[in-house]
Design a protein around this motif. Structure first.
Motif, PDB file in Angstrom:
ATOM      1  N   PHE A  69       0.835  -1.206   0.000  1.00 49.75           N
ATOM      2  CA  PHE A  69       0.000   0.000   0.000  1.00 49.75           C
ATOM      3  C   PHE A  69       0.872   1.259   0.000  1.00 49.75           C
ATOM      4  O   PHE A  69       0.568   2.254  -0.671  1.00 49.75           O
ATOM      5  N   GLU A  70       1.960   1.223   0.779  1.00 46.87           N
ATOM      6  CA  GLU A  70       2.832   2.396   0.843  1.00 46.87           C
ATOM      7  C   GLU A  70       3.536   2.620  -0.485  1.00 46.87           C
ATOM      8  O   GLU A  70       3.697   3.765  -0.932  1.00 46.87           O
ATOM      9  N   VAL A  71       3.981   1.549  -1.139  1.00 51.40           N
ATOM     10  CA  VAL A  71       4.581   1.687  -2.465  1.00 51.40           C
ATOM     11  C   VAL A  71       3.581   2.323  -3.425  1.00 51.40           C
ATOM     12  O   VAL A  71       3.919   3.223  -4.209  1.00 51.40           O
ATOM     13  N   ALA A  72       2.326   1.857  -3.379  1.00 49.93           N
ATOM     14  CA  ALA A  72       1.284   2.396  -4.256  1.00 49.93           C
ATOM     15  C   ALA A  72       1.056   3.880  -3.980  1.00 49.93           C
ATOM     16  O   ALA A  72       0.877   4.675  -4.913  1.00 49.93           O
ATOM     17  N   GLU A  73       1.046   4.261  -2.710  1.00 48.58           N
ATOM     18  CA  GLU A  73       0.822   5.662  -2.333  1.00 48.58           C
ATOM     19  C   GLU A  73       1.904   6.570  -2.903  1.00 48.58           C
ATOM     20  O   GLU A  73       1.613   7.584  -3.557  1.00 48.58           O
ATOM     21  N   ARG A  74       3.177   6.215  -2.696  1.00 52.00           N
ATOM     22  CA  ARG A  74       4.275   7.071  -3.150  1.00 52.00           C
ATOM     23  C   ARG A  74       4.374   7.073  -4.670  1.00 52.00           C
ATOM     24  O   ARG A  74       4.673   8.101  -5.291  1.00 52.00           O
ATOM     25  N   VAL A  96      -5.076   8.850  -2.550  1.00 49.30           N
ATOM     26  CA  VAL A  96      -5.657  10.187  -2.402  1.00 49.30           C
ATOM     27  C   VAL A  96      -4.557  11.173  -2.048  1.00 49.30           C
ATOM     28  O   VAL A  96      -3.701  10.897  -1.198  1.00 49.30           O
ATOM     29  N   ILE A  97      -4.571  12.327  -2.717  1.00 48.03           N
ATOM     30  CA  ILE A  97      -3.683  13.431  -2.372  1.00 48.03           C
ATOM     31  C   ILE A  97      -4.516  14.506  -1.689  1.00 48.03           C
ATOM     32  O   ILE A  97      -5.586  14.891  -2.181  1.00 48.03           O
ATOM     33  N   ALA A  98      -4.046  14.971  -0.543  1.00 49.87           N
ATOM     34  CA  ALA A  98      -4.697  16.053   0.196  1.00 49.87           C
ATOM     35  C   ALA A  98      -3.816  17.291   0.122  1.00 49.87           C
ATOM     36  O   ALA A  98      -2.616  17.225   0.397  1.00 49.87           O
ATOM     37  N   VAL A  99      -4.420  18.426  -0.255  1.00 50.42           N
ATOM     38  CA  VAL A  99      -3.706  19.692  -0.349  1.00 50.42           C
ATOM     39  C   VAL A  99      -4.374  20.685   0.591  1.00 50.42           C
ATOM     40  O   VAL A  99      -5.601  20.860   0.548  1.00 50.42           O
ATOM     41  N   ALA A 100      -3.562  21.311   1.443  1.00 51.43           N
ATOM     42  CA  ALA A 100      -4.051  22.364   2.329  1.00 51.43           C
ATOM     43  C   ALA A 100      -3.480  23.690   1.844  1.00 51.43           C
ATOM     44  O   ALA A 100      -2.262  23.889   1.842  1.00 51.43           O
ATOM     45  N   LEU A 101      -4.358  24.610   1.408  1.00 52.90           N
ATOM     46  CA  LEU A 101      -3.950  25.892   0.842  1.00 52.90           C
ATOM     47  C   LEU A 101      -4.319  27.019   1.795  1.00 52.90           C
ATOM     48  O   LEU A 101      -5.464  27.093   2.277  1.00 52.90           O
ATOM     49  N   HIS A 102      -3.348  27.902   2.055  1.00 51.10           N
ATOM     50  CA  HIS A 102      -3.612  29.034   2.942  1.00 51.10           C
ATOM     51  C   HIS A 102      -4.490  30.046   2.228  1.00 51.10           C
ATOM     52  O   HIS A 102      -4.287  30.363   1.064  1.00 51.10           O
ATOM     53  N   ARG A 103      -5.486  30.575   2.960  1.00 48.22           N
ATOM     54  CA  ARG A 103      -6.465  31.461   2.348  1.00 48.22           C
ATOM     55  C   ARG A 103      -6.168  32.940   2.585  1.00 48.22           C
ATOM     56  O   ARG A 103      -6.875  33.803   2.096  1.00 48.22           O
ATOM     57  N   ALA A 105      -0.429  12.399   1.231  1.00 45.98           N
ATOM     58  CA  ALA A 105      -1.109  11.357   0.454  1.00 45.98           C
ATOM     59  C   ALA A 105      -1.458  10.188   1.358  1.00 45.98           C
ATOM     60  O   ALA A 105      -0.884  10.015   2.445  1.00 45.98           O
ATOM     61  N   GLY A 106      -2.390   9.384   0.891  1.00 44.38           N
ATOM     62  CA  GLY A 106      -2.775   8.160   1.588  1.00 44.38           C
ATOM     63  C   GLY A 106      -3.203   7.115   0.581  1.00 44.38           C
ATOM     64  O   GLY A 106      -3.728   7.451  -0.489  1.00 44.38           O
ATOM     65  N   SER A 107      -2.989   5.864   0.897  1.00 41.14           N
ATOM     66  CA  SER A 107      -3.399   4.778   0.002  1.00 41.14           C
ATOM     67  C   SER A 107      -3.794   3.575   0.840  1.00 41.14           C
ATOM     68  O   SER A 107      -3.157   3.265   1.849  1.00 41.14           O
ATOM     69  N   HIS A 108      -4.876   2.917   0.407  1.00 38.45           N
ATOM     70  CA  HIS A 108      -5.376   1.771   1.159  1.00 38.45           C
ATOM     71  C   HIS A 108      -6.383   1.042   0.288  1.00 38.45           C
ATOM     72  O   HIS A 108      -6.946   1.618  -0.656  1.00 38.45           O
ATOM     73  N   HIS A 109      -6.617  -0.216   0.620  1.00 40.45           N
ATOM     74  CA  HIS A 109      -7.629  -0.999  -0.091  1.00 40.45           C
ATOM     75  C   HIS A 109      -8.995  -0.336  -0.001  1.00 40.45           C
ATOM     76  O   HIS A 109      -9.787  -0.375  -0.953  1.00 40.45           O
ATOM     77  N   HIS A 110      -9.280   0.278   1.153  1.00 37.28           N
ATOM     78  CA  HIS A 110     -10.553   0.978   1.328  1.00 37.28           C
ATOM     79  C   HIS A 110     -10.300   2.471   1.159  1.00 37.28           C
ATOM     80  O   HIS A 110      -9.515   3.076   1.884  1.00 37.28           O
ATOM     81  N   PRO A 111     -10.972   3.131   0.190  1.00 35.55           N
ATOM     82  CA  PRO A 111     -10.707   4.553  -0.064  1.00 35.55           C
ATOM     83  C   PRO A 111     -10.975   5.449   1.131  1.00 35.55           C
ATOM     84  O   PRO A 111     -10.324   6.483   1.293  1.00 35.55           O
TER      85      PRO A 111
END
Length: 636
Positions: free
Chosen positions: A372-377, A430-437, A450-456
């Motif tokens: 899963f970690e290989v898939a994430e990166r 999934v890639i998560a981006v936090a943008l300053h407003r 980022a995160g990766s897993h069998h369950h989204p």
């Protein structure tokens, strides 16, 4: 070397025979307490080897400044000796102590007020023979008891067995995979293990003086209950496991899990590396071709920040045995690929981190999490370097944990956007981006995770937790390390990326307003899609009978893409036997490996980076390597 008279007198009242080091080395049978007021690590090793070879029982009592250390008992067959006890004690103090030097001289004598207590402690060990060490602090007037067991082997009392093809087959071969496994949790994919509660993990892993986890810290200022479990490495830098959860007990358990993984994945702790040869001698039938792993750009060879040497098939390397889950046979991988800090001084042809390391309640579970970690990166780096547009994922409705994290980011002035980075691995990523407003100069502009897993849903939670934790922690890092985000330090990195040498540099340089355009390929205002519509099969997931089945299904799917999955067993014996926890490193030649330090980047020869975005419809054509946006990535 003569024992101090007060201590000798106190010990003589309890124990018939009290010797110095020279006398103990002449003793060939019987028992004695050995008093060392001035000693070296070389003497500690001599005494340990002597006790292993003769029918003697020795209880060492030695001084080190304000400390008087009693034990462990030395005798034939003892598990734990004076040599590895002192190695661990000194390494736990930190990297300033030359714990690896046999000539390191130590000395100290107990306060006269405590000599009777030291005598009682020494006598009790001689009678019980337990693997116990007592530490008396003369300055504080305290003493503590520590049950000691060598972890990762000991060259004197517990030498590691040699690595071989049989080790990999025993962990991942057909017989191992056919063994029945208990049903796993349908969402986390973890098998039941009653030994891995916080109490069980602490009992095996935590000791403030001997490690391997020597410090557990709680942080209340983070977005979650954050726990750090620092591991004994004997280095200047601190490293270990980190856990985030809704309560500290849960986060400590995660931190100790990760600490056990770090312990096993840094350097060999289960088996001793014995295979040294050039790839030209081994060939593809016996080993993974290093070229398939992605080599660093030759233009950076010789750069002061480079961690590698130029590769040729005739270069002699150290190898460890893994199991090709794809071809169902053993195959060797370079030792410095299997372990992220093995054999200092030996040649390395690629930079490697803990990417692909997994810990589990079975070897298969460990390999699955490593995969899963290989898939994430791989998914993250493919999107970053090829700048591929990704569809936006709606923040899940009805998930209070994710909602809390997103709200916490908003309080700090950031909006969180989620993107589907799943590629041909078909493991939800999934890639998560936090943008300053706010105004660009008022705070770091952007954080990415980022995160990766069998369950989204698990992948989403992982990515959001990581990115929001970085947002909140950035405030504290600004106070504690103002130079980290100093524009005068970071701005030159935009034009000279080779100045990016650490993980912290990767994150910090991409927080600059001037780096914001690097994220333009991700549209935070684009149309949103519910995760159930992106991964409809996961909205009502089919039961997973066991992790082995899921691992084999994933391996077979990757085989259809021409990708081989190699699993290397890394388990440390005490962690495996006492806690039932296994560690594995998963290597997928051809996938994009996570690296830190711009000159260590590995993109050369990895054709998937050029082809897969086009196959997925994310680029209009197959891109060329010189068209890639090879900016230092922002992965934390």
């Amino acid at each position: 070397m003569t024992a101090p008279a007060p201590l000798r007198q106190a010990l003589a009242e309890e124990i018939p025979t009290v010797l110095d080091a020279a006398g103990a080395l002449r003793l060939t049978e019987g028992s004695a307490v050995v008093v060392l007021d001035t000693w070296t690590l070389g003497v500690a090793e001599e005494l340990s080897r002597h006790a292993l070879l003769h029918p003697v029982t020795l209880v060492p009592v030695r001084g080190d400044g304000a400390l008087t250390v009693v034990g462990p008992v030395l005798r034939p067959g003892a598990r734990g000796c004076l040599s590895c006890t002192e190695y661990r004690r000194l390494a736990t103090i930190g990297g300033r102590v030359p714990w690896h030097s046999p000539g390191l001289r130590l000395e100290g004598r107990p306060s006269p007020a405590f000599v009777d207590a030291v005598g009682v402690l020494a006598a009790s060990l001689q009678e019980s023979g337990e693997a116990v060490v007592h530490v008396v602090h003369n300055g504080r007037g305290t003493w503590s008891t520590h049950r000691f067991e060598p972890m990762g082997g000991c060259a004197v009392c517990l030498p590691l067995p040699p690595d071989g093809a049989d080790v990999a087959e025993a962990a991942f071969g057909p017989d191992a995979r056919r063994a029945p496994r208990p049903a796993c949790d349908p969402e986390s994919l973890r098998e039941p293990n009653p030994r891995t509660g916080v109490t069980g993990l602490r009992e095996v892993l935590f000791d403030e003086r001997f490690g391997p986890v020597h410090q557990i810290l709680r942080t209340e200022e983070s977005v979650h209950s954050l726990t750090s479990a620092y591991v004994t490495y004997g280095r200047h830098t601190r490293d270990g496991g980190y856990g985030r959860s809704i309560d500290f007990e849960s986060s400590e358990r995660v931190a100790l899990f990760e600490a056990a993984e770090r312990l096993a994945s840094m350097s060999p702790t289960g088996h001793r590396t014995v295979l040294r040869a050039p790839y030209a001698e081994l060939g593809p039938e016996r080993a993974v071709d290093p070229v398939r792993l992605g080599l660093p750009d030759p233009v950076h060879h010789g750069h002061p920040a480079s961690a590698t040497v130029p590769y040729t098939p005739d270069l002699e390397l150290d190898w460890v045995h893994g199991w090709s889950l794809t071809r169902d046979r053993t195959t060797a991988v370079p030792e410095h690929v299997a372990y992220w800090d093995a054999s200092p001084g030996r040649p390395r042809v690629v930079y490697e981190c803990s990417n692909g390391c997994g810990l589990g309640n079975s070897a298969a579970e460990a390999a699955l999490y490593g995969l899963f970690e290989v898939a994430e990166r791989d998914a993250f780096l493919m999107a970053w370097y090829a700048r591929t547009p990704l569809r936006r994922v709606a923040v899940p409705a009805g998930d209070p944990e994710v909602a809390h994290l997103v709200d916490r980011a908003a309080l700090a002035g950031y909006r969180v956007a989620l993107f589907d980075a799943t590629n041909d691995f078909q493991v939800p990523a999934v890639i998560a981006v936090a943008l300053h407003r706010g105004e660009p100069a008022t705070a770091p502009g952007a954080f990415v995770a980022a995160g990766s897993h069998h369950h989204p849903r698990a992948a989403i939670r992982s990515a959001v937790a990581e990115v929001v934790t970085n947002v909140v922690n950035a405030v504290h890092r600004h106070r504690a390390e103002p130079e980290m985000f100093d524009r005068r330090r970071l701005l030159p990195m935009l034009e000279r990326p080779e100045l990016v040498t650490t993980l912290a540099d990767h994150v910090a340089v991409n927080t600059l307003p001037e780096a914001r355009s690097r994220l333009d390929f991700l549209d935070p205002d684009g149309p949103e899609t519910k995760w159930q519509d992106i991964w409809p099969e996961a909205s009502e997931p089919a039961p997973v009978p066991d992790v082995t089945r899921l691992l084999e299904e994933t391996v077979n799917r990757l085989a259809g893409l021409g990708l081989e999955v190699v699993a290397v067993p890394l388990s440390e014996s005490a962690v495996r036997d006492r806690l039932g926890l296994h560690t594995a490193k998963v290597v997928v030649p051809g996938s994009l490996p996570m690296t830190f330090g711009h000159v260590n980047r590995r993109t050369i020869g990895l054709d998937r980076l050029l082809e897969v975005p086009f196959r997925l419809g994310r680029t209009q054509r197959r891109v060329r390597h010189d068209e890639l946006a090879l900016h230092p990535h922002p992965f934390p």
